[in-house]
Motif scaffolding. Sequence first.
Motif, PDB file in Angstrom:
ATOM      1  N   GLY A 383      -4.538  44.325  10.151  1.00 31.83           N
ATOM      2  CA  GLY A 383      -5.866  43.762   9.963  1.00 31.83           C
ATOM      3  C   GLY A 383      -5.883  42.327   9.480  1.00 31.83           C
ATOM      4  O   GLY A 383      -6.966  41.744   9.323  1.00 31.83           O
ATOM      5  N   GLU A 384      -4.709  41.726   9.262  1.00 34.17           N
ATOM      6  CA  GLU A 384      -4.631  40.358   8.744  1.00 34.17           C
ATOM      7  C   GLU A 384      -4.482  39.383   9.908  1.00 34.17           C
ATOM      8  O   GLU A 384      -3.608  39.529  10.767  1.00 34.17           O
ATOM      9  CB  GLU A 384      -3.428  40.236   7.805  1.00 34.17           C
ATOM     10  N   ASP A 385      -5.346  38.348   9.942  1.00 39.42           N
ATOM     11  CA  ASP A 385      -5.267  37.314  10.966  1.00 39.42           C
ATOM     12  C   ASP A 385      -4.101  36.389  10.645  1.00 39.42           C
ATOM     13  O   ASP A 385      -4.022  35.811   9.565  1.00 39.42           O
ATOM     14  CB  ASP A 385      -6.578  36.517  10.997  1.00 39.42           C
ATOM     15  N   LEU A 386      -3.188  36.256  11.584  1.00 40.93           N
ATOM     16  CA  LEU A 386      -1.994  35.448  11.344  1.00 40.93           C
ATOM     17  C   LEU A 386      -2.048  34.098  12.059  1.00 40.93           C
ATOM     18  O   LEU A 386      -1.014  33.447  12.236  1.00 40.93           O
ATOM     19  CB  LEU A 386      -0.750  36.217  11.807  1.00 40.93           C
ATOM     20  N   SER A 387      -3.236  33.658  12.453  1.00 39.31           N
ATOM     21  CA  SER A 387      -3.348  32.394  13.179  1.00 39.31           C
ATOM     22  C   SER A 387      -2.807  31.196  12.399  1.00 39.31           C
ATOM     23  O   SER A 387      -2.345  30.231  13.021  1.00 39.31           O
ATOM     24  CB  SER A 387      -4.800  32.143  13.597  1.00 39.31           C
ATOM     25  N   PRO A 388      -2.822  31.185  11.033  1.00 43.04           N
ATOM     26  CA  PRO A 388      -2.213  30.047  10.330  1.00 43.04           C
ATOM     27  C   PRO A 388      -0.685  30.038  10.376  1.00 43.04           C
ATOM     28  O   PRO A 388      -0.056  29.060   9.962  1.00 43.04           O
ATOM     29  CB  PRO A 388      -2.699  30.222   8.878  1.00 43.04           C
TER      30      PRO A 388
END
Length: 516
Positions: A383-388
């Motif tokens: 569920g964690e956005d890893l775009s960074p």
Amino acid sequence: MRYQDQVAGIPWERIEAIRNALKGWTALHFIGGEFRPSESGEVFPTLDPSTNEVLSHAARGGEREVDRAAKAALEAFQRWSRTPARERKRYLLRIAELLEKHADELAVVEALDAGQVLRIVKAQVARSAENFAFYAEYAEHAMEDRTFPVDRDWLYYALRVPAGPVGIITPWNAPLMLSTWRIAPALAAGDTVVLKPAEWSPLTASKLAEIVQEADLPPGVFNLVQGFGEEAGAALVAHPLVPLITLTGETETGKIVMQNAARHLKRLSLELGGKSPALVFADADLERALDAVVFQIYSFNGERCTASSRLLVEKGIFEDFVARVAERAKAIRVGHPLDPDTEVGPLIHPEHLERVLGYVRAGLEEGARLLVGGKRAKASFRGEDLSPGNYLEPTLFVGENRMRIAQEEIFGPVLVAIPFQDEEEALRLANDTRYGLAAYVFTKDLERAHRLALELEAGLIYLNSHNVRHLPTPFGGVKGSGERREGGLYAFEFYTDLKAVGLPLRPPHVPRFGKR
């Protein structure tokens, strides 16, 4: 997303506990058997490559910490070099046991710190333990050499003795494994160590120091200074009490180290960059070649010195084979290092991601044909956005050997495919680079394979296989990939001094100068 209660055999609760413990932890120096902060009190952050958030901190060392560590190593050398080999062996075996005992923690820490896939890192931790167990067996025999009897008049013999404190500077891609395969032979030989790990992945070095302390290794035999290369690393290279320096890193860094070490005539072991070719002939087992080529460039996030980053393929099969590589590259799963489905994780640091993307741009500017990838990848985890994070799609170009993407080490998941007409052209293209670490040949013609093995300008040649390391064999490169060899007894050519002793078995004739 497939959520599991464990990853690589490690319970998720255990992974989370290790992850949370790092947030309030500072990796300290280890000098003279004690953990210490920097005299200045300075620390620096280490980033989690999957998100670029601060993962933990490390002490920022410099000249003063290196000086203390060098003096501790020299003092300990006076005792350790005289410690019986069987006793040194017991210490190394104990460290190997403790590495296995703490394997899960070490693997999770390194996966988070370096961005490498957890199951791959776990295998690297096992190899770290194997390094100590392997060289423990050498401790009792590595100092043996040869005897040279001359008729019945003389007995000459050669023997090896410990050379002194060793400065070990390690890279960020496989910090634990690559440090231990230098530390273990040094300790086995009777040398002492000052380790300076890479600042982008410093954490497992301090965990290793905890294991050394638990093993009750005598104070000063192993020392650790955290810090930046231009500060702590440069101070270690320049320190007059450390006569041996090993470096695994970039070729340009190796040149700087060589220049600075020359002032003290230091002995160097340099394992530097690579731009290794994989030569695929039409008669090869193409399925095996495909598996090996894809694995060798895209595993370990492409951050591997022995990566087969140039794919040379015979023209008759070029388009079909490269199309199969492209199909496989598109299907590679990019994601978080702790995700059990991940095959390629994030690159180590935002600076490195930008460097690799710069090579993608250079390839396009020079006219290379981009078949796959070339841009940042999207990823998420639990569920964690890893775009960074520093995610890059596995990338495949068709290009020419003159291009920068085919001549310079990218150290990322970027492959350039180049066609060749015949064996002669394949050999010319393969050797047309300043590097010479590894080369891979795929053909069923064993006469051709052995001919190429003799002519390829590389220290490591694999025939019909990817890189499978065997510890007794020599490891190292030629040209811009370095000099010296690690592995087996070859390592002791660096870590020991060789002496020749002559003993007359009957009174020798000595000219009597000045006798009247």
